[in-house]
Design an enzyme around this catalytic site. Structure first.
Site, mmCIF file in Angstrom:
data_model
loop_
_atom_site.group_PDB
_atom_site.id
_atom_site.type_symbol
_atom_site.label_atom_id
_atom_site.label_comp_id
_atom_site.label_asym_id
_atom_site.label_seq_id
_atom_site.Cartn_x
_atom_site.Cartn_y
_atom_site.Cartn_z
ATOM 1 N N GLY A 192 0.760 -1.205 -0.114
ATOM 2 C CA GLY A 192 0.039 0.092 0.145
ATOM 3 C C GLY A 192 0.790 1.391 0.128
ATOM 4 O O GLY A 192 1.876 1.310 -0.542
ATOM 5 N N GLY A 193 0.297 2.362 0.876
ATOM 6 C CA GLY A 193 1.047 3.491 0.838
ATOM 7 C C GLY A 193 2.524 3.290 1.242
ATOM 8 O O GLY A 193 3.333 4.339 1.017
ATOM 9 N N GLY A 427 25.337 10.086 -30.245
ATOM 10 C CA GLY A 427 25.096 10.894 -29.100
ATOM 11 C C GLY A 427 25.496 10.026 -27.680
ATOM 12 O O GLY A 427 25.744 10.798 -26.712
ATOM 13 N N ALA A 428 25.440 8.730 -27.785
ATOM 14 C CA ALA A 428 25.759 8.150 -26.443
ATOM 15 C C ALA A 428 27.255 8.535 -26.043
ATOM 16 O O ALA A 428 27.745 8.505 -24.870
ATOM 17 C CB ALA A 428 25.695 6.557 -26.584
#
Length: 529
Positions: A192-193, A427-428
């Site tokens: 849960g939370g 770009g790498a």
């Protein structure tokens, strides 16, 4: 008459003193009883049930984690304040969490350990107050926080107060982020939370077969989606260390996990006000590593293990890898050079040829930002042919996620040392801590290739339709398949023999110890999340 007054006063004083002494003794007796009750947690039967599952109790875990006799417990006498659903009849001193401070490897650390034997470790308002108190103290003095999680979730009987307690903890997690290291060790259920506190911390570790992390359990999943799934499949250690990337590492059992966390903590500074820890190293800093001279295969498409490169360079071959089973095409972790902690980032040619993809980018970016926040120098080993192509990556947002790694390296102000071992394409190349992103020292091995793309791809564009493909490819390789184009432009500081790598990095690390670099003033940057 005076004598009678004196006798009367003396008698009253003795009676008063006797009553006071009895009260003191009664209070002391009550203190001892409360302490004994607190140490028993939820009672002998529940402790035995915990042990049968192969799990330690909350206090046993703390004592394994801390240096001997160093843990001082806080708020042992606090009890929950709920009076609904008959809760006023069942109270335990300390409630469902053990909090306090201790020493790990001689360094102050604040710890909370949830006690599953008391109301299943569920979070009450008092539980939350205890946790928040030690987190506030940790931020104030500059010491790490370690949370040992073993809880069934919110205490339903307390309703919204329990939810408020979670939010109070989340707020501390955020305030502490980048100020002191925060470590979560999941040693039981966390649902849960409750899962968002570990998610906000710097590192999350799990114990195999006994720990679970999920927003909703198998029953809810089945009722909503009609999927049948076990706890282990939904939120077990294997799921989160191989598929989701929520957890950074998994260990065999409680003791194995706690001892590994002790070792892990030795790499980290206590706060952002401290430099990376330095210990005495018995490994000569200036030794050559001859095995590295032949580690990169002559065939440019053949794989090799980047971990072997890392282990050959670092002190005593000791490398604490982070997320070893997730996004294995990039390797991250902590090591030491000349005794100083460094963060290691390296492409892994053995997996997907070392291509960067969505998961690898996110994995690397989070690690780089942690190292930068806590003054840990970065050493990057580059062998990357580019970003992984394909519709799955494009539809998944590789542009946005790849930009996270770019942003992290560009933003970092710690010493940045980079070694290109083989490919650095497109770009790498820019992304992987290049000189253009304020890299301090950038080396290349003789096997390095810095280019926009590989020969085949480039020739197919440059000489489309040509029948002399092989000749053009060889020309391209001769021109770009080496480190000289980058070196003559100053993008590479030196071309070094692989065997020299350790010596050069150690020396550079010493030279950069006085580095001071700041970014322009801002409230905060807007990283492409």
């Amino acid at each position: 008459m005076l004598s009678n007054l004196a006798k009367s006063f003396s008698r009253k004083y003795c009676i008063g003193a006797s009553a006071s002494a009895r009260q003191t003794l009664a209070v002391q007796q009550r203190i001892q009883e409360k302490k004994a009750d607190a140490l028993q947690g939820g009672g002998t039967k529940r402790i035995e049930a915990q042990h049968k599952k192969g799990k330690l109790t909350a206090r046993e875990r703390v004592h394994v984690l801390c240096d001997p006799n160093s843990f001082i417990e806080a708020d042992m006498y606090m009890e929950h304040t709920c009076s609904d659903f008959g809760m006023e009849k069942e109270k335990y001193p300390g409630d469902s969490v053990v909090t306090g401070q201790g020493y790990i490897n001689g360094r102050l650390t604040y710890i909370f350990s949830q006690d599953f034997t008391v109301f299943g470790g569920s979070l009450s308002s008092v539980h939350a107050k205890k946790v928040c108190k030690i987190m506030d103290q940790a931020i104030m003095v500059g010491a790490p926080v370690i949370g040992l999680n073993d809880s069934g979730g919110a205490r339903i009987q307390e309703g919204v107060e329990s939810l408020a307690g979670y939010a109070d903890i989340f707020q501390r997690n955020v305030l502490a982020s980048g100020v002191v290291p925060q470590i979560s060790l999941i040693m039981g259920p966390c649902a849960g939370g409750a899962v968002y506190s570990p998610a906000l911390t710097d590192f999350t570790f799990m114990v195999k077969n006994t720990s679970y992390l999920f927003i909703t359990g198998p029953e809810v999943v089945k009722s909503v989606t009609n999927e049948e799934v076990t706890q282990e499949e939904l939120g077990g250690a294997k799921t989160h260390t191989t598929l989701s990337g929520v957890a950074h590492k998994a260990f065999e059992n409680d003791i194995d996990a706690l001892l590994n966390v002790r070792d892990f903590m030795s790499f980290l500074p206590s706060s952002n006000r401290e430099s990376a820890p330095i210990i005495e190293s018995i490994d000569p800093w200036d030794r050559d590593v001859p095995v590295l001279d032949g580690i990169v295969p002559l065939e440019s498409t053949a794989a090799y293990d980047m971990k072997a490169v890392i282990q050959g360079v670092v002190d005593s071959r000791e490398f604490f890898e982070i997320m070893p089973t997730y996004a294995k095409n990039i390797v991250i972790g902590f090591a030491r050079l000349k005794g100083q902690t460094v963060g290691i980032v390296g492409n892994q040619p053995k997996v997907a040829a070392g291509c960067l993809d969505i998961n690898a980018s996110v994995k690397g970016a989070r690690f780089v930002r942690f190292c930068d926040a806590f003054n840990i120098p970065l050493v990057t080993f580059v062998d990357v042919p580019g970003f992984l192509p394909g519709t799955a990556q494009e539809y998944g947002g590789i542009i946005r996620h790849g930009a996270k790694l770019l942003y992290a390296f560009a933003e970092a102000t710690v010493p940045k040392l980079t070694v290109i071992t083989r490919k650095a394409y497109g770009g790498a190349y820019d992304v992987m801590s290049s000189k253009h992103l304020r890299g301090d020292v950038n080396y290349a091995w003789p096997t390095a290739e810095v280019a926009v793309m590989g020969a085949k791809g480039a020739v197919s564009i440059l000489y489309r339709g040509s029948k002399e493909v092989e000749r053009h490819e060889q020309e391209y390789i001769d021109k770009f398949g080496n480190p000289f184009p980058a070196a003559i432009r100053g993008f590479i500081d030196d071309i070094i023999e692989p065997r020299e790598t350790r010596r050069r990095l150690c020396r550079d690390l010493t030279s950069l110890s006085g580095k001071r670099l700041t970014n322009p003033f801002k409230k905060h940057g807007n990283i492409p999340l």
